[in-house]
Structures are given as structure tokens and as C-alpha cells.
Scaffold this motif. Structure first.
Motif, PDB file in Angstrom:
ATOM      1  N   LYS A   1       1.058  -1.120   0.020  1.00  8.62           N
ATOM      2  CA  LYS A   1       0.060   0.023   0.034  1.00  8.62           C
ATOM      3  C   LYS A   1       0.958   1.177   0.047  1.00  8.62           C
ATOM      4  CE  LYS A   1      -3.821  -2.119   2.474  1.00  8.62           C
ATOM      5  NZ  LYS A   1      -4.696  -2.284   1.231  1.00  8.62           N
ATOM      6  N   SER A   2       0.268   2.512  -0.416  1.00  7.18           N
ATOM      7  CA  SER A   2       1.137   3.607  -0.327  1.00  7.18           C
ATOM      8  C   SER A   2       1.202   4.203   0.830  1.00  7.18           C
ATOM      9  CB  SER A   2       0.378   4.725  -1.114  1.00  7.18           C
ATOM     10  OG  SER A   2      -0.656   5.170  -0.420  1.00  7.18           O
ATOM     11  N   GLU A   3       2.203   4.889   1.178  1.00  5.18           N
ATOM     12  CA  GLU A   3       2.520   5.492   2.585  1.00  5.18           C
ATOM     13  C   GLU A   3       1.263   6.418   3.114  1.00  5.18           C
ATOM     14  OE1 GLU A   3       5.597   8.395   4.825  1.00  5.18           O
ATOM     15  OE2 GLU A   3       6.170   7.627   2.855  1.00  5.18           O
ATOM     16  N   ALA A   4       0.554   6.900   2.223  1.00  8.24           N
ATOM     17  CA  ALA A   4      -0.549   7.771   2.462  1.00  8.24           C
ATOM     18  C   ALA A   4      -1.619   6.866   3.080  1.00  8.24           C
ATOM     19  CB  ALA A   4      -1.114   8.523   1.321  1.00  8.24           C
ATOM     20  N   ALA A   5      -1.870   5.687   2.231  1.00  7.99           N
ATOM     21  CA  ALA A   5      -2.882   4.643   2.635  1.00  7.99           C
ATOM     22  C   ALA A   5      -2.450   4.049   4.053  1.00  7.99           C
ATOM     23  CB  ALA A   5      -2.881   3.479   1.702  1.00  7.99           C
ATOM     24  N   VAL A   6      -1.419   3.823   4.207  1.00  9.63           N
ATOM     25  CA  VAL A   6      -0.814   3.112   5.577  1.00  9.63           C
ATOM     26  C   VAL A   6      -1.351   4.465   6.726  1.00  9.63           C
ATOM     27  CG1 VAL A   6       1.078   2.522   6.957  1.00  9.63           C
ATOM     28  CG2 VAL A   6       0.803   1.707   4.602  1.00  9.63           C
ATOM     29  N   LYS A   7      -0.889   5.569   6.410  1.00  9.84           N
ATOM     30  CA  LYS A   7      -0.870   6.770   7.449  1.00  9.84           C
ATOM     31  C   LYS A   7      -2.530   6.973   7.776  1.00  9.84           C
ATOM     32  CE  LYS A   7       2.818   9.670   6.502  1.00  9.84           C
ATOM     33  NZ  LYS A   7       3.024  10.979   5.994  1.00  9.84           N
ATOM     34  N   MET A   8      -3.442   6.440   6.652  1.00 13.43           N
ATOM     35  CA  MET A   8      -4.801   6.442   6.924  1.00 13.43           C
ATOM     36  C   MET A   8      -5.246   5.273   7.749  1.00 13.43           C
ATOM     37  SD  MET A   8      -7.505   8.313   6.520  1.00 13.43           S
ATOM     38  CE  MET A   8      -7.339   9.470   4.994  1.00 13.43           C
ATOM     39  N   LEU A   9      -4.710   4.149   7.395  1.00 10.12           N
ATOM     40  CA  LEU A   9      -5.130   2.678   8.047  1.00 10.12           C
ATOM     41  C   LEU A   9      -4.859   3.037   9.659  1.00 10.12           C
ATOM     42  CD1 LEU A   9      -3.911   0.126   5.829  1.00 10.12           C
ATOM     43  CD2 LEU A   9      -6.256   0.578   6.307  1.00 10.12           C
ATOM     44  N   VAL A  10      -3.628   3.468   9.861  1.00 14.73           N
ATOM     45  CA  VAL A  10      -3.070   3.866  11.322  1.00 14.73           C
ATOM     46  C   VAL A  10      -3.968   4.888  12.047  1.00 14.73           C
ATOM     47  CG1 VAL A  10      -1.225   4.650  12.935  1.00 14.73           C
ATOM     48  CG2 VAL A  10      -0.710   2.926  10.886  1.00 14.73           C
ATOM     49  N   ALA A  11      -4.266   6.042  11.313  1.00 15.58           N
ATOM     50  CA  ALA A  11      -5.129   6.780  11.957  1.00 15.58           C
ATOM     51  C   ALA A  11      -6.374   6.396  12.070  1.00 15.58           C
ATOM     52  CB  ALA A  11      -5.276   8.075  11.060  1.00 15.58           C
ATOM     53  N   ARG A  12      -7.169   5.691  11.414  1.00 15.43           N
ATOM     54  CA  ARG A  12      -8.510   5.084  11.539  1.00 15.43           C
ATOM     55  C   ARG A  12      -8.465   4.078  12.505  1.00 15.43           C
ATOM     56  NH1 ARG A  12     -10.932   5.734   5.219  1.00 15.43           N
ATOM     57  NH2 ARG A  12     -11.157   7.689   5.373  1.00 15.43           N
ATOM     58  N   GLY A  13      -7.317   3.321  12.317  1.00 17.74           N
ATOM     59  CA  GLY A  13      -7.112   2.047  13.423  1.00 17.74           C
ATOM     60  C   GLY A  13      -7.166   2.823  14.995  1.00 17.74           C
ATOM     61  N   LEU A  14      -6.245   3.670  14.974  1.00 15.14           N
ATOM     62  CA  LEU A  14      -6.097   4.432  16.458  1.00 15.14           C
ATOM     63  C   LEU A  14      -7.458   4.900  16.670  1.00 15.14           C
ATOM     64  CD1 LEU A  14      -2.632   6.109  16.088  1.00 15.14           C
ATOM     65  CD2 LEU A  14      -3.356   4.047  17.532  1.00 15.14           C
ATOM     66  N   GLN A  15      -8.468   5.533  15.823  1.00 18.04           N
ATOM     67  CA  GLN A  15      -9.758   6.244  16.187  1.00 18.04           C
ATOM     68  C   GLN A  15     -10.542   4.810  16.505  1.00 18.04           C
ATOM     69  OE1 GLN A  15     -10.492   9.313  16.718  1.00 18.04           O
ATOM     70  NE2 GLN A  15     -12.292   8.459  17.313  1.00 18.04           N
ATOM     71  N   ASP A  16     -10.450   3.844  15.603  1.00 17.10           N
ATOM     72  CA  ASP A  16     -11.405   2.790  16.131  1.00 17.10           C
ATOM     73  C   ASP A  16     -11.070   2.226  17.775  1.00 17.10           C
ATOM     74  OD1 ASP A  16     -12.560   2.925  13.757  1.00 17.10           O
ATOM     75  OD2 ASP A  16     -11.470   0.963  12.805  1.00 17.10           O
ATOM     76  N   LEU A  17      -9.587   2.227  17.849  1.00 13.80           N
ATOM     77  CA  LEU A  17      -9.163   1.648  19.105  1.00 13.80           C
ATOM     78  C   LEU A  17      -9.933   2.694  20.219  1.00 13.80           C
ATOM     79  CD1 LEU A  17      -5.615   0.403  18.790  1.00 13.80           C
ATOM     80  CD2 LEU A  17      -7.780  -0.994  18.941  1.00 13.80           C
ATOM     81  N   ARG A  18      -9.643   3.901  19.968  1.00 14.69           N
ATOM     82  CA  ARG A  18     -10.286   5.043  20.970  1.00 14.69           C
ATOM     83  C   ARG A  18     -11.799   4.730  21.385  1.00 14.69           C
ATOM     84  NH1 ARG A  18      -6.753   8.351  17.802  1.00 14.69           N
ATOM     85  NH2 ARG A  18      -4.964   8.777  18.921  1.00 14.69           N
ATOM     86  N   GLU A  19     -12.362   4.708  20.174  1.00 11.94           N
ATOM     87  CA  GLU A  19     -14.070   4.234  20.377  1.00 11.94           C
ATOM     88  C   GLU A  19     -14.233   3.050  21.160  1.00 11.94           C
ATOM     89  OE1 GLU A  19     -15.274   4.410  16.381  1.00 11.94           O
ATOM     90  OE2 GLU A  19     -15.009   6.825  16.079  1.00 11.94           O
ATOM     91  N   ARG A  20     -13.263   1.859  21.027  1.00 12.33           N
ATOM     92  CA  ARG A  20     -13.764   0.500  21.768  1.00 12.33           C
ATOM     93  C   ARG A  20     -12.964   0.599  22.949  1.00 12.33           C
ATOM     94  NH1 ARG A  20     -14.310   0.337  16.500  1.00 12.33           N
ATOM     95  NH2 ARG A  20     -15.555  -1.149  15.357  1.00 12.33           N
TER      96      ARG A  20
END
Length: 190
Positions: free
Chosen positions: A162-181
């Protein structure tokens, strides 16, 4: 006798060591020492079992040694190595989803924290482990490679294709998912 190269840039140093490792076992031994913890933690985060993590770590390094000629240096050695680790993990589980207590992935022998700190840490890790099982596998893998594998976003991108930008998005959204859970305030630098 060939001497091992030492440079100011660890990534370049690893690339040089990988080239030397084709003919010099000491160079590969140095790469092993530098990357053992990251590969072990990666496998431990996925398996949750010491023996499985040790076996997969061993298999990863054996495959790396056998395939060292295929390392081209277009990315970092760590990303190439964790790409091998990812393949070994996938082959190991082939369709089954392991239970992985993340506290074991962080365990590396050292003087421990106080009992209170250890208990709080344990509760936090259990909460994160449960939350990681509830988010998308791509986001969870990006988080594990970044925070347990110690890879940069660019390196994770090479592992996940994946592109670096896609990974940054996955990490950012993954962290947000973790915060919500979780009830935890996750403080992570992006």
C-alpha cells in the motif's frame, strides 16, 4: 577476513550488512541481533504463544538467510524481513484466527514496573487486544507493524503493498477505532 561496515545511517548500514551477508555469516548474525526483538514481537502480537512466536521467528530468519540474495535494497531491511514474517504468519495460520494477548508481545526480560503500574498496564493491554480483534484486519495489521514491529509508515506500506498515505490513513483510522472501543486515552504520535 571481511570487516563489518558501520555507518551513521542505520538503514544504510543494514542494507550494506545485507549485501555482505550473502558471503559473510557475521554480517547476517548482526542483522539477526538488530532485528530479533521486532520480529519476535510481531509474531507474539499475532500468536499470543511464546512457542509459536519463537518458531515463527526462527522460520522468518531461516527464510531471510536462504533468500538474502533477493534483498535488493529498494526498501529497508526491516520492512523486507517483516514481509517474510507476515508470509510465515499467514502460512502458519491458514484460515484460523489466533487469540493474541498483546501483553505477551511486549514482554522482553527487563526490570519490571511496580505492581500497581503492572496491573494498570495489563488492563490497558487487555482492552487494546479486545479492540484490535474488533477492527478491520488491515487496520489492525498496520497498527501491529507500526507499533509492535517498529516500522515507519513507508516500510509498512512496502509490507502491505500500500502507499505510505494509505498506511497513514489505516493507522489513523485504526487508532480512532481503538479509542472508540476502549476507555483508554491512547496517546500515540503519528
Amino acid at each position: 577476513m571481511t570487516t563489518l561496515m558501520a555507518t551513521q545511517n542505520p538503514e544504510q548500514d543494514d542494507t550494506d550488512l545485507a549485501r555482505q551477508a550473502i558471503h559473510n555469516v557475521e554480517a547476517f548474525a548482526e542483522l539477526y541481533r538488530r532485528n530479533l526483538t521486532r520480529v519476535y514481537r510481531y509474531h507474539m502480537a499475532h500468536t499470543g504463544h511464546t512457542k509459536d512466536a519463537e518458531d515463527l521467528t526462527s522460520q522468518t530468519f531461516m527464510a531471510a538467510l536462504e533468500g538474502i540474495r533477493s534483498f535488493r535494497g529498494s526498501g529497508t531491511f526491516a520492512a523486507w524481513l517483516l514481509g517474510i514474517a507476515s508470509m510465515k504468519r499467514l502460512m502458519h495460520f491458514r484460515g484460523s484466527k489466533p487469540e493474541a494477548p498483546l501483553d505477551e508481545a511486549l514482554h522482553y526480560p527487563h526490570p519490571g514496573p511496580s505492581t500497581d503500574q503492572a496491573a494498570i498496564h495489563q488492563l490497558q493491554l487487555e482492552s487494546i487486544a479486545r479492540a484490535l480483534k474488533q477492527i478491520s484486519p488491515d487496520r489492525a495489521e498496520a497498527l501491529i507493524l507500526t507499533y509492535f514491529g517498529g516500522l515507519s509508515h513507508a516500510e509498512v506500506g512496502r509490507v502491505l503493498n500500500k502507499s505510505e498515505a494509505a498506511v497513514k490513513m489505516l493507522v489513523a483510522r485504526g487508532l480512532q477505532d481503538l479509542r472508540e472501543r476502549t476507555s483508554l486515552a491512547l496517546e500515540v504520535e503519528l
